[in-house]
Design a protein around this motif. Structure first.
Motif, PDB file in Angstrom:
ATOM      1  N   VAL A 189      96.592  57.549   9.309  1.00 43.32           N
ATOM      2  CA  VAL A 189      97.166  56.421  10.044  1.00 43.32           C
ATOM      3  C   VAL A 189      96.742  56.571  11.493  1.00 43.32           C
ATOM      4  CG1 VAL A 189      99.263  55.268  10.795  1.00 43.32           C
ATOM      5  CG2 VAL A 189      99.124  56.190   8.481  1.00 43.32           C
ATOM      6  N   VAL A 190      96.003  55.579  11.975  1.00 43.13           N
ATOM      7  CA  VAL A 190      95.562  55.587  13.370  1.00 43.13           C
ATOM      8  C   VAL A 190      96.184  54.394  14.068  1.00 43.13           C
ATOM      9  CG1 VAL A 190      93.418  56.800  12.870  1.00 43.13           C
ATOM     10  CG2 VAL A 190      93.454  54.315  12.818  1.00 43.13           C
ATOM     11  N   GLU A 191      96.423  54.548  15.357  1.00 48.26           N
ATOM     12  CA  GLU A 191      97.085  53.480  16.109  1.00 48.26           C
ATOM     13  C   GLU A 191      96.087  52.779  17.012  1.00 48.26           C
ATOM     14  OE1 GLU A 191     101.215  52.620  18.535  1.00 48.26           O
ATOM     15  OE2 GLU A 191     100.783  54.622  17.726  1.00 48.26           O
ATOM     16  N   GLY A 192      96.047  51.454  16.897  1.00 42.47           N
ATOM     17  CA  GLY A 192      95.173  50.661  17.743  1.00 42.47           C
ATOM     18  C   GLY A 192      95.892  50.203  18.998  1.00 42.47           C
ATOM     19  N   GLY A 193      95.210  49.364  19.751  1.00 37.88           N
ATOM     20  CA  GLY A 193      95.805  48.809  20.960  1.00 37.88           C
ATOM     21  C   GLY A 193      95.816  49.758  22.127  1.00 37.88           C
ATOM     22  N   ARG A 194      95.178  50.893  21.989  1.00 38.77           N
ATOM     23  CA  ARG A 194      95.122  51.871  23.073  1.00 38.77           C
ATOM     24  C   ARG A 194      93.733  51.855  23.707  1.00 38.77           C
ATOM     25  NH1 ARG A 194      99.676  55.222  22.149  1.00 38.77           N
ATOM     26  NH2 ARG A 194     101.150  53.880  21.052  1.00 38.77           N
ATOM     27  N   ASN A 195      93.599  52.509  24.844  1.00 41.15           N
ATOM     28  CA  ASN A 195      92.298  52.698  25.501  1.00 41.15           C
ATOM     29  C   ASN A 195      91.590  51.381  25.813  1.00 41.15           C
ATOM     30  OD1 ASN A 195      92.622  55.537  25.146  1.00 41.15           O
ATOM     31  ND2 ASN A 195      91.907  55.310  23.027  1.00 41.15           N
ATOM     32  N   ASN A 200      89.923  43.904  20.488  1.00 44.66           N
ATOM     33  CA  ASN A 200      89.064  44.289  19.363  1.00 44.66           C
ATOM     34  C   ASN A 200      89.896  44.777  18.181  1.00 44.66           C
ATOM     35  OD1 ASN A 200      86.665  43.683  20.680  1.00 44.66           O
ATOM     36  ND2 ASN A 200      86.443  45.763  21.515  1.00 44.66           N
ATOM     37  N   ASP A 201      90.945  45.546  18.480  1.00 43.99           N
ATOM     38  CA  ASP A 201      91.802  46.028  17.397  1.00 43.99           C
ATOM     39  C   ASP A 201      92.584  44.885  16.757  1.00 43.99           C
ATOM     40  OD1 ASP A 201      91.015  48.661  17.696  1.00 43.99           O
ATOM     41  OD2 ASP A 201      92.573  49.108  19.161  1.00 43.99           O
ATOM     42  N   LEU A 202      92.968  43.915  17.552  1.00 41.68           N
ATOM     43  CA  LEU A 202      93.649  42.751  16.995  1.00 41.68           C
ATOM     44  C   LEU A 202      92.708  41.972  16.080  1.00 41.68           C
ATOM     45  CD1 LEU A 202      96.184  40.999  16.863  1.00 41.68           C
ATOM     46  CD2 LEU A 202      95.376  39.800  18.901  1.00 41.68           C
ATOM     47  N   GLU A 226      95.483  32.424  18.857  1.00 44.70           N
ATOM     48  CA  GLU A 226      95.782  32.525  20.283  1.00 44.70           C
ATOM     49  C   GLU A 226      97.191  33.081  20.509  1.00 44.70           C
ATOM     50  OE1 GLU A 226      96.167  29.625  24.248  1.00 44.70           O
ATOM     51  OE2 GLU A 226      95.808  28.760  22.252  1.00 44.70           O
ATOM     52  N   PHE A 227      98.136  32.627  19.678  1.00 47.57           N
ATOM     53  CA  PHE A 227      99.504  33.112  19.802  1.00 47.57           C
ATOM     54  C   PHE A 227      99.577  34.621  19.599  1.00 47.57           C
ATOM     55  CE2 PHE A 227     103.309  34.313  17.284  1.00 47.57           C
ATOM     56  CZ  PHE A 227     104.248  34.248  18.305  1.00 47.57           C
ATOM     57  N   PHE A 228      98.923  35.124  18.548  1.00 48.62           N
ATOM     58  CA  PHE A 228      98.964  36.563  18.293  1.00 48.62           C
ATOM     59  C   PHE A 228      98.323  37.339  19.443  1.00 48.62           C
ATOM     60  CE2 PHE A 228     100.665  35.850  14.212  1.00 48.62           C
ATOM     61  CZ  PHE A 228     101.022  37.071  13.673  1.00 48.62           C
ATOM     62  N   SER A 229      97.283  36.791  20.030  1.00 40.40           N
ATOM     63  CA  SER A 229      96.646  37.464  21.155  1.00 40.40           C
ATOM     64  C   SER A 229      97.589  37.532  22.356  1.00 40.40           C
ATOM     65  CB  SER A 229      95.356  36.723  21.540  1.00 40.40           C
ATOM     66  OG  SER A 229      94.674  37.405  22.574  1.00 40.40           O
ATOM     67  N   ARG A 242     103.109  48.092  18.121  1.00 44.91           N
ATOM     68  CA  ARG A 242     102.474  49.198  17.400  1.00 44.91           C
ATOM     69  C   ARG A 242     101.524  48.572  16.385  1.00 44.91           C
ATOM     70  NH1 ARG A 242     105.827  53.748  18.229  1.00 44.91           N
ATOM     71  NH2 ARG A 242     104.020  54.974  17.547  1.00 44.91           N
ATOM     72  N   LEU A 243     100.248  48.773  16.603  1.00 49.77           N
ATOM     73  CA  LEU A 243      99.220  48.226  15.725  1.00 49.77           C
ATOM     74  C   LEU A 243      98.632  49.398  14.944  1.00 49.77           C
ATOM     75  CD1 LEU A 243      97.999  45.409  15.234  1.00 49.77           C
ATOM     76  CD2 LEU A 243      96.306  45.911  17.000  1.00 49.77           C
ATOM     77  N   PHE A 244      98.999  49.485  13.663  1.00 43.48           N
ATOM     78  CA  PHE A 244      98.627  50.635  12.835  1.00 43.48           C
ATOM     79  C   PHE A 244      97.506  50.265  11.859  1.00 43.48           C
ATOM     80  CE2 PHE A 244     103.186  51.597  13.701  1.00 43.48           C
ATOM     81  CZ  PHE A 244     103.025  52.833  14.322  1.00 43.48           C
ATOM     82  N   PHE A 245      96.605  51.216  11.627  1.00 48.65           N
ATOM     83  CA  PHE A 245      95.542  51.063  10.633  1.00 48.65           C
ATOM     84  C   PHE A 245      95.534  52.294   9.721  1.00 48.65           C
ATOM     85  CE2 PHE A 245      94.136  48.703  14.345  1.00 48.65           C
ATOM     86  CZ  PHE A 245      93.793  47.477  13.796  1.00 48.65           C
ATOM     87  N   LEU A 246      95.256  52.057   8.446  1.00 51.14           N
ATOM     88  CA  LEU A 246      95.030  53.153   7.507  1.00 51.14           C
ATOM     89  C   LEU A 246      93.520  53.327   7.395  1.00 51.14           C
ATOM     90  CD1 LEU A 246      96.727  55.079   5.700  1.00 51.14           C
ATOM     91  CD2 LEU A 246      96.127  53.581   3.791  1.00 51.14           C
TER      92      LEU A 246
END
Length: 330
Positions: A189-195, A200-202, A226-229, A242-246
């Motif tokens: 499990v890696v977390e996006g939205g960082r750095n 791009n992660d969205l 656009e709303f989600f962005s 918290r944007l999580f990816f497996l």
């Protein structure tokens, strides 16, 4: 309580936000960062009014409504399909008096010419129970159950969480997590939205969401992307996203994703997606289970699955809460 209706002003977002923070169960959907994003994309050009309740000169309850026609109604800002937990923002302990005073004011003063509609009101909120009680005597308060919103109270360890599941569900979860590793290797499990890579992660989340079911491709119609962005940026600034990816090293990419709110001591699962090419590995279930593990490690109180009665939510221990539509006819 004294009520007033006022033309909408953007500073009303902060008023509702402040009251929401003092309510019985603060909702991320009643925060200024959420309402600002939703209004920008879906109601910026609509007529809006704000209703305030004052007690001793202080505002103790509020709601922002936008007008829709055919038929004419005022809907609580946030709408039905994207805002999973709505209601008036009312100071804790003032809910019943607020509701009774609101209904009386609508009947006697006539300042609201059209029905007020509140979607996705939680059935265990005090304001709902007040509406329900009054509706038994007032046929112009219309209440309909529209959905369920399961959630699970979290113990102090993941093993305690597993023991809290039924024997069948515990066995199935362990079996599916093993099968996930068998098919995809040691997933992470890696977390996006960082750095600085939030956008791009969205986009990666949107890709997996679109893939997961043919109907979900239609989800992104209109201004939802656009709303989600906007929402992601707003919540990220608050530390609520918290944007999580497996991620599977064996596959060389992400196989599932979650868009989660980290708010008021809870995880709230807002949306998800997975790559159906790996359906047999249950990557969607695996990432939810692993983020439950993360929530427990971070000492969160609850894991809230939000609206929807999908089977996996109950398999993972979710206890349903009913969600209602309440309409107040003048």
């Amino acid at each position: 309580m004294e009520f007033e209706v006022s033309p909408f002003s953007r500073d009303h977002f902060e008023v509702v936000d402040g009251l929401n923070a003092e309510s019985e169960e603060p909702s991320p959907f009643l925060t200024a960062p959420y309402m600002e994003a939703w209004d920008h994309c879906f109601s910026a050009e609509r007529e809006k009014v704000s209703i305030f309740a004052r007690e001793g000169g202080r505002i103790v309850g509020a709601g922002i409504f936008y007008r829709r026609t055919s038929p004419d109604c005022y809907f609580l800002l946030g709408g039905k399909s994207l805002s999973d937990r709505l209601g008036f923002a009312v100071k804790k302990g003032r809910e019943e008096e607020f509701v009774r005073s609101l209904v009386r004011w609508m009947r006697e003063e006539g300042e609201i010419p059209y029905p007020l509609v509140v979607n996705n009101l939680s059935g265990d909120w005090r304001q709902f129970r007040a509406f329900e009680e009054i509706s038994r005597e007032d046929g112009r308060i219309l209440i309909n159950e529209t959905d369920v919103a399961p959630r699970v109270d979290l113990p102090s360890t993941f093993e305690e969480y597993l023991q809290g599941l039924s024997k069948k569900d515990r066995h199935e979860l362990r079996r599916k997590l093993r099968r996930c590793r068998d098919h995809l290797g040691e997933v992470q499990v890696v977390e996006g939205g960082r750095n600085g890579d939030l956008e791009n992660d969205l986009e990666e989340f949107v890709r997996l969401h679109r893939l997961s079911h043919p109907d979900k491709a239609n989800f992104w119609r209109g201004r939802r992307r656009e709303f989600f962005s906007l929402l992601a940026r707003n919540f990220s600034r608050q530390g609520w996203l918290r944007l999580f990816f497996l991620f599977s090293p064996a596959v060389g990419g992400n196989v599932s994703a979650l868009f989660v709110f980290d708010y008021n001591g809870d995880y709230l699962l807002y949306n998800s997606g997975f790559d159906p090419a790996f359906r047999k590995a249950s990557p969607g279930l695996a990432i939810v289970a692993e983020t439950i593990r993360t929530a427990i490690a971070e000492q969160k109180r609850r894991y809230d699955f939000l609206r929807g009665g999908e089977r996996y939510k109950f398999d993972l221990g979710g206890v349903p809460r009913s969600v209602f539509r309440v309409e107040l006819v003048p």
